[in-house]
Design a protein around this motif. Structure first.
Motif, short mmCIF file in Angstrom:
data_model
loop_
_atom_site.label_atom_id
_atom_site.label_comp_id
_atom_site.label_asym_id
_atom_site.label_seq_id
_atom_site.Cartn_x
_atom_site.Cartn_y
_atom_site.Cartn_z
N ARG A 217 0.85 -1.19 0.00
CA ARG A 217 0.00 0.00 0.00
C ARG A 217 0.89 1.24 0.00
O ARG A 217 1.79 1.36 0.82
CB ARG A 217 -0.92 0.01 1.23
N ALA B 120 -1.75 -1.73 -3.94
CA ALA B 120 -2.67 -0.60 -4.06
C ALA B 120 -1.91 0.69 -3.83
O ALA B 120 -1.09 0.79 -2.92
CB ALA B 120 -3.80 -0.73 -3.04
N ASP C 77 -3.75 -1.97 -8.44
CA ASP C 77 -4.91 -1.12 -8.28
C ASP C 77 -4.43 0.26 -7.83
O ASP C 77 -3.62 0.35 -6.89
CB ASP C 77 -5.87 -1.68 -7.23
N ASP D 141 -9.56 -7.80 -10.30
CA ASP D 141 -9.06 -6.59 -9.65
C ASP D 141 -9.67 -5.33 -10.25
O ASP D 141 -10.43 -5.39 -11.22
CB ASP D 141 -7.54 -6.56 -9.70
N ARG E 196 -9.56 -0.44 -1.07
CA ARG E 196 -8.29 -1.10 -1.38
C ARG E 196 -7.10 -0.26 -0.89
O ARG E 196 -6.11 -0.79 -0.41
CB ARG E 196 -8.17 -1.30 -2.90
#
Length: 317
Positions: free
Chosen positions: A120, A163, A183, A208, A305
């Motif tokens: 992330r 993400a 993503d 996704d 996400r």
């Protein structure tokens, strides 16, 4: 948490960013404050939790292109050209410019400025400059289309979905300059074309979300011809790109998308828009338009996400 400073004048803990990154224990969270300057570095970081903050005008620059020879090999290849590579669990970048100055893709080949393989990531007021393949958001596709095409960091690792959230950022490039299977949400950002080409080349897996652009402005340098840039050519068959409340200058071709070379007519990839506007005030083709409910669903999914909550502008739909 560790707090370190980088200052080329010698007034901080370290004079280079890479030295500061190397000093952080793998499992520790660290904040690294970078003082103003141009840092000619090629960064590699796989620490778990890193927060880099630019204090003033901070530029990280390198100039490696895919067509360059490396050791005994005929070319470097795309994924070894990065100016900055990050993996790990969490990354935050603020007020930093990262660039790859290798040159136009037609001459230098692919030249990645930022390679993100982070679970992330949150980028705030970050500026990315390149030409071909400026920003890569992992994962890589499962299979190569040419031998050794993926050679570089993590090419043999098990694919994991990442993400990334880009907030008030500036991203410049020419060909496929935002690409990959991750993503990502781009919000209130400027996406600038420096030559004719393609903005995104997503390789999303079917399950996704893909690349989502929310209230972004798509601009171009003055020399870029009208209708010479497409928003998407899918790098893999399920590549997805969604554009919500975005504005497009006249360099964007009305067709918006084009097929990947050698895959013409297969109908690969998904491009969707909601209430986007072209330079002349016209909307996009009805075939690409999704409803406000569908737009809200996409935003809610990508925000979750990226672990961003209560930011959707479609609350009342």
């Amino acid at each position: 948490m560790y707090t370190l400073t980088v200052d080329q004048s010698g007034k901080g803990h370290y004079c280079s960013i890479q030295e500061a990154l190397d000093a952080v224990p793998y499992a520790q969270e660290a904040r690294i404050i970078i003082e103003e300057g141009v840092y000619h570095e090629k960064l590699f970081c796989d620490k778990h939790n890193i927060h880099l903050i630019g204090n003033g005008d901070v530029i990280i620059t390198n100039s490696e292109g895919a067509k360059q020879r490396i050791d005994a090999l005929p070319k470097r290849g795309t994924f070894r050209t990065y100016t900055a590579f990050f993996s790990g669990e969490f990354l935050k970048l603020e007020h930093i410019t990262i660039e790859n100055r290798a040159g136009k893709g037609s001459e230098a080949g692919q030249a990645v400025a930022l390679y993100l393989d982070v679970d992330r990531a949150h980028l705030f007021q970050v500026r990315l400059f390149g030409s071909q393949d400026t920003l890569f958001i992992a994962p890589l596709p499962e299979k190569e289309r040419e031998p050794n095409g993926f050679i570089g960091p993590r090419c043999f690792a098990k694919r994991k979905q990442n993400a990334a959230f880009f907030e008030q950022c500036f991203i410049q490039g020419g060909v496929d300059f935002i690409f990959g299977g991750g993503d990502a949400l781009f919000r209130n950002s400027e996406i600038s074309s420096c030559e004719a080409g393609y903005v995104t080349a997503p390789s999303t897996c079917a399950k996704d979300i893909g690349l989502v652009f929310d209230r972004c402005t798509f601009t171009a340098k003055d020399h870029v011809d009208a209708g010479s840039v497409y928003l998407m050519r899918p790098w893999r068959e399920d590549g997805k790109a969604v554009f919500l409340h975005c504005s497009f200058k006249e360099h964007i071709h009305p067709a918006l998308r084009i097929d990947w070379p050698g895959h013409e007519g297969l109908g690969e990839g998904t491009l969707a828009c909601h209430r986007c506007r072209s330079w002349n005030g016209a909307g996009t083709e009805e075939a690409f338009e999704i409803s406000a409910v569908e737009a809200m669903g996409v935003l809610d999914a990508i925000e979750q996400r990226c672990r961003i909550f209560h930011q959707s502008p479609y609350e009342g739909v």
